[in-house]
Structures are given as C-alpha cells and as structure tokens.
Design an enzyme around this catalytic site. Structure first.
Site, PDB file in Angstrom:
ATOM      1  N   GLU A 130      67.147  46.952  29.618  1.00 57.83           N
ATOM      2  CA  GLU A 130      65.695  46.826  28.889  1.00 57.83           C
ATOM      3  C   GLU A 130      64.777  46.601  29.592  1.00 57.83           C
ATOM      4  O   GLU A 130      63.481  47.036  29.342  1.00 57.83           O
ATOM      5  CB  GLU A 130      66.023  45.398  27.999  1.00 57.83           C
ATOM      6  N   HIS A 170      63.909  48.584  32.600  1.00 59.29           N
ATOM      7  CA  HIS A 170      63.310  50.014  32.649  1.00 59.29           C
ATOM      8  C   HIS A 170      62.663  50.731  31.286  1.00 59.29           C
ATOM      9  O   HIS A 170      61.949  50.803  31.503  1.00 59.29           O
ATOM     10  CB  HIS A 170      64.700  50.809  32.955  1.00 59.29           C
ATOM     11  N   ASP A 177      60.296  43.575  41.189  1.00 61.97           N
ATOM     12  CA  ASP A 177      60.100  44.113  42.585  1.00 61.97           C
ATOM     13  C   ASP A 177      58.725  43.886  42.971  1.00 61.97           C
ATOM     14  O   ASP A 177      58.075  44.944  43.204  1.00 61.97           O
ATOM     15  CB  ASP A 177      60.584  45.438  42.679  1.00 61.97           C
ATOM     16  N   GLN A 207      57.527  45.399  46.239  1.00 57.78           N
ATOM     17  CA  GLN A 207      57.557  46.953  46.335  1.00 57.78           C
ATOM     18  C   GLN A 207      56.212  47.301  45.553  1.00 57.78           C
ATOM     19  O   GLN A 207      55.624  48.416  45.911  1.00 57.78           O
ATOM     20  CB  GLN A 207      58.858  47.282  45.317  1.00 57.78           C
TER      21      GLN A 207
HETATM   22  P1  AMP Z   1      65.375  50.492  40.046  1.00 56.63           P
HETATM   23  O1  AMP Z   1      65.919  51.434  39.152  1.00 56.63           O
HETATM   24  O2  AMP Z   1      65.997  49.190  40.245  1.00 56.63           O
HETATM   25  O3  AMP Z   1      64.763  51.081  41.175  1.00 56.63           O
HETATM   26  O4  AMP Z   1      64.046  49.842  39.134  1.00 56.63           O
HETATM   27  C1  AMP Z   1      63.148  50.822  38.577  1.00 56.63           C
HETATM   28  C2  AMP Z   1      61.929  50.564  38.305  1.00 56.63           C
HETATM   29  O5  AMP Z   1      62.165  49.364  37.121  1.00 56.63           O
HETATM   30  C3  AMP Z   1      61.181  49.509  39.080  1.00 56.63           C
HETATM   31  O6  AMP Z   1      59.799  49.709  38.811  1.00 56.63           O
HETATM   32  C4  AMP Z   1      61.500  48.047  39.114  1.00 56.63           C
HETATM   33  O7  AMP Z   1      60.798  47.010  39.289  1.00 56.63           O
HETATM   34  C5  AMP Z   1      61.703  48.172  37.581  1.00 56.63           C
HETATM   35  N1  AMP Z   1      62.726  46.915  36.944  1.00 56.63           N
HETATM   36  C6  AMP Z   1      63.769  46.841  37.463  1.00 56.63           C
HETATM   37  N2  AMP Z   1      64.280  45.618  36.621  1.00 56.63           N
HETATM   38  C7  AMP Z   1      63.261  45.252  36.088  1.00 56.63           C
HETATM   39  C8  AMP Z   1      63.210  44.093  35.145  1.00 56.63           C
HETATM   40  N3  AMP Z   1      64.045  43.212  34.944  1.00 56.63           N
HETATM   41  N4  AMP Z   1      62.040  43.898  34.383  1.00 56.63           N
HETATM   42  C9  AMP Z   1      61.001  45.043  34.601  1.00 56.63           C
HETATM   43  N5  AMP Z   1      61.146  45.966  35.209  1.00 56.63           N
HETATM   44  C10 AMP Z   1      62.293  46.108  36.032  1.00 56.63           C
END
Ligand code: AMP
Length: 276
Positions: A35, A37, A150, A153
């Site tokens: 959710e 993403h 993040d 990041q």
């Molecule tokens: P990742 O696939 O972990 O590299 O994350 C892809 C994007 O989704 C990054 O911009 C993350 O910061 C964001 N993201 C991951 N988990 C969450 C979350 N719980 N709430 C909001 N955004 C998230």
C-alpha cells in the site's frame, strides 16, 4: 497497463503522451508492492495525467549480497496491483539494460549521503543516486514521487536533482503504516511472527523521542533512553537512532527536525523516521 523493458520503448510511449500535451509522473520502486508504493502511484495520478511505475531491483544499492538475494521478486502480482489502480505504464528493465558491460559512471552525494544510512550501508546512496538519475533522465517526467519512509533517500534525491539540474520536480509522500504503527516495507514479509510482534516498538520509540525533544529534552539523552528501550525490546544491533536537521541531516538546528532510526530484528533491518 503496458509493460516495457527497454529505455527506447519507454521513451517512445512517453513521447506520444507528450505530443498530446499529457503530463507524466514517475514512481520508482524495487517491486514487492504494498500500500505504501500504491499510495505514491495514487498521488502521481492526482499530479499528472499519466503515471509510470518502475520496477528494478538495483544491485548497486545493496551492500550485502544476501540482502539482494533475499529481496522479494513478485512482478506478476505487482503488475496486477498497478493495473487495478490504473497505472498507465510499468518500466521493468533487466540489469543489462540498466548497466551494460561498459557502464562506468557513479553519482555520489557528499555530506548528506554519507550520514546515517550512508555510514551504515557504504555505497548504498551511490547506488540509489546512480539508478534514480538514470530513471529520471530516461523518463524525463514532470514529477517523480518518493516515500518519506526513506527520508534521507528523499533528501539525497532532492540534492542531486538540484545539483545536476535535472528538470523534474521531486515530491515526497507520507509514510503508510500498519494499524500498529509499523511502516510498510517489502522486507516486513521476512519478519518471523515473534519479530513482527516486536516491530511496532520502533515507531513507538521514535514518537517518544519526538515528544520529549519537543518538550525541551536534550536530544542526546532522549535517544539514549530510546536506544535502551529498543535493545530491551529485542532490536539488535541498533544501527542508529538520531535527531537531525530534517533537510541537511546534520546536527539539529532551528529548522524542522527529523527523528530517524535503523535497527535489526533477526535477519531483517527496519528503518523509520518521523518529524522531530
Ligand atoms: P522501494 O521499493 O522499497 O525502493 O520503495 C519504492 C518507493 O516507495 C520509495 O520512494 C519508498 O520510499 C516508497 N515507500 C516504501 N515504503 C513506503 C511506505 N510504507 N509508505 C510510503 N512510501 C513508501
């Protein structure tokens, strides 16, 4: 939803949208979508006429081969989830498309990229900055959306996008959490049931630090108490828990602050942050 695997194909689709005057939002991910993403894709749909999600498990940002090997890969169900929320396009290149054998460039962000996550995971932010630079330049969207989950990041990406004059607005989106406060993460599926029940302590402890600091407590004392609480709650090791300036990630100043932590439960490294 269309799936494309090459930069040429990605650009062809986006060029046609641009020719019709349509705006484009880009949402980079490493898949295993949850959710959190999907909330970024929904925000992209509010901002722009077209949304492009990317799925690439970027080997350059993993500093431990075991973490890369264990990273969940679920492209089929990811594509179904994106289709269900009307994402327009999924760009899912393979490693050779992103990093051909001749690849020799590294994007490195000094200072802000060397703190906290940068110190705990050497090379991590170089990997992130390099791949996100590529994705931004490949798609040239109007807006690219990243999660505040993040936080560091997001600040690193804002920094290099400004420094390199990449003409894309970088936008952060709020962290999506489970009801007990645990920030959603693709790595949460690897928590044992016992560790899953311990995991919400990370967010609870961050909240206690933020409340204490806002009430005037010394940040160093507040984080020491928090570190003891996390250790007693089964987190081992604790990579860091810190109160920092929200933008530079340096020592807290008069501007908005952020409380950030990274700690392990078993084989799983959890990170989280909230406003300080
Ligand atoms: P990742 O696939 O972990 O590299 O994350 C892809 C994007 O989704 C990054 O911009 C993350 O910061 C964001 N993201 C991951 N988990 C969450 C979350 N719980 N709430 C909001 N955004 C998230």
């Amino acid at each position: 939803m269309k799936i494309v695997r090459t930069v040429a194909h990605l650009r062809e689709v986006i060029r046609a949208w641009r020719a019709s005057g349509e705006t484009v939002a880009l949402i980079p991910t490493m898949g295993a979508l949850h959710e959190g993403h999907l909330s970024l894709v929904r925000l992209g749909r509010e901002r722009c006429r077209r949304t492009v999600a990317t799925l690439f498990v970027n080997p350059k940002q993993f500093n431990q081969p075991s973490d890369l090997a264990a990273y969940p890969r679920t492209e089929e169900s990811d594509a179904e989830k994106l289709t269900a929320i009307d994402c327009d396009l999924l760009f899912a290149p393979d490693a050779a498309e992103m990093y051909p054998p001749s690849f020799a460039t590294n994007v490195s962000v000094r200072g802000i990229g060397e703190e906290l996550e940068g110190a705990a995971r050497p090379g991590h932010f170089d990997g992130v900055a390099t791949v996100v630079s590529k994705l931004l330049l490949q798609a040239l969207p109007d807006v690219a959306i990243f999660g505040e989950k993040d936080w560091q990041q997001l600040q690193v990406i804002k920094r290099f996008a400004a420094d390199l004059n990449i003409p894309v607005a970088i936008e952060g989106a709020p962290t999506v959490r489970d009801a007990d406060g645990l920030a959603l993460s693709s790595r949460n599926v690897r928590l044992t049931p016992a560790d899953r029940s311990k995991a919400p302590l990370l967010h609870a402890v961050l909240q206690r630090v933020a409340v204490a600091v806002r009430a005037g407590a010394d940040p160093a004392e507040a984080v020491n108490g928090a570190r003891r609480e996390l250790a007693a709650g089964g987190f081992e090791p604790i990579d860091y828990i810190e109160v920092r300036d929200g933008e530079t990630l340096g020592p807290p100043g008069p501007g908005p602050r952020r409380v950030l932590a990274a700690a392990w439960l078993g084989q799983v490294r959890l990170i989280d942050n909230i406003p300080g």
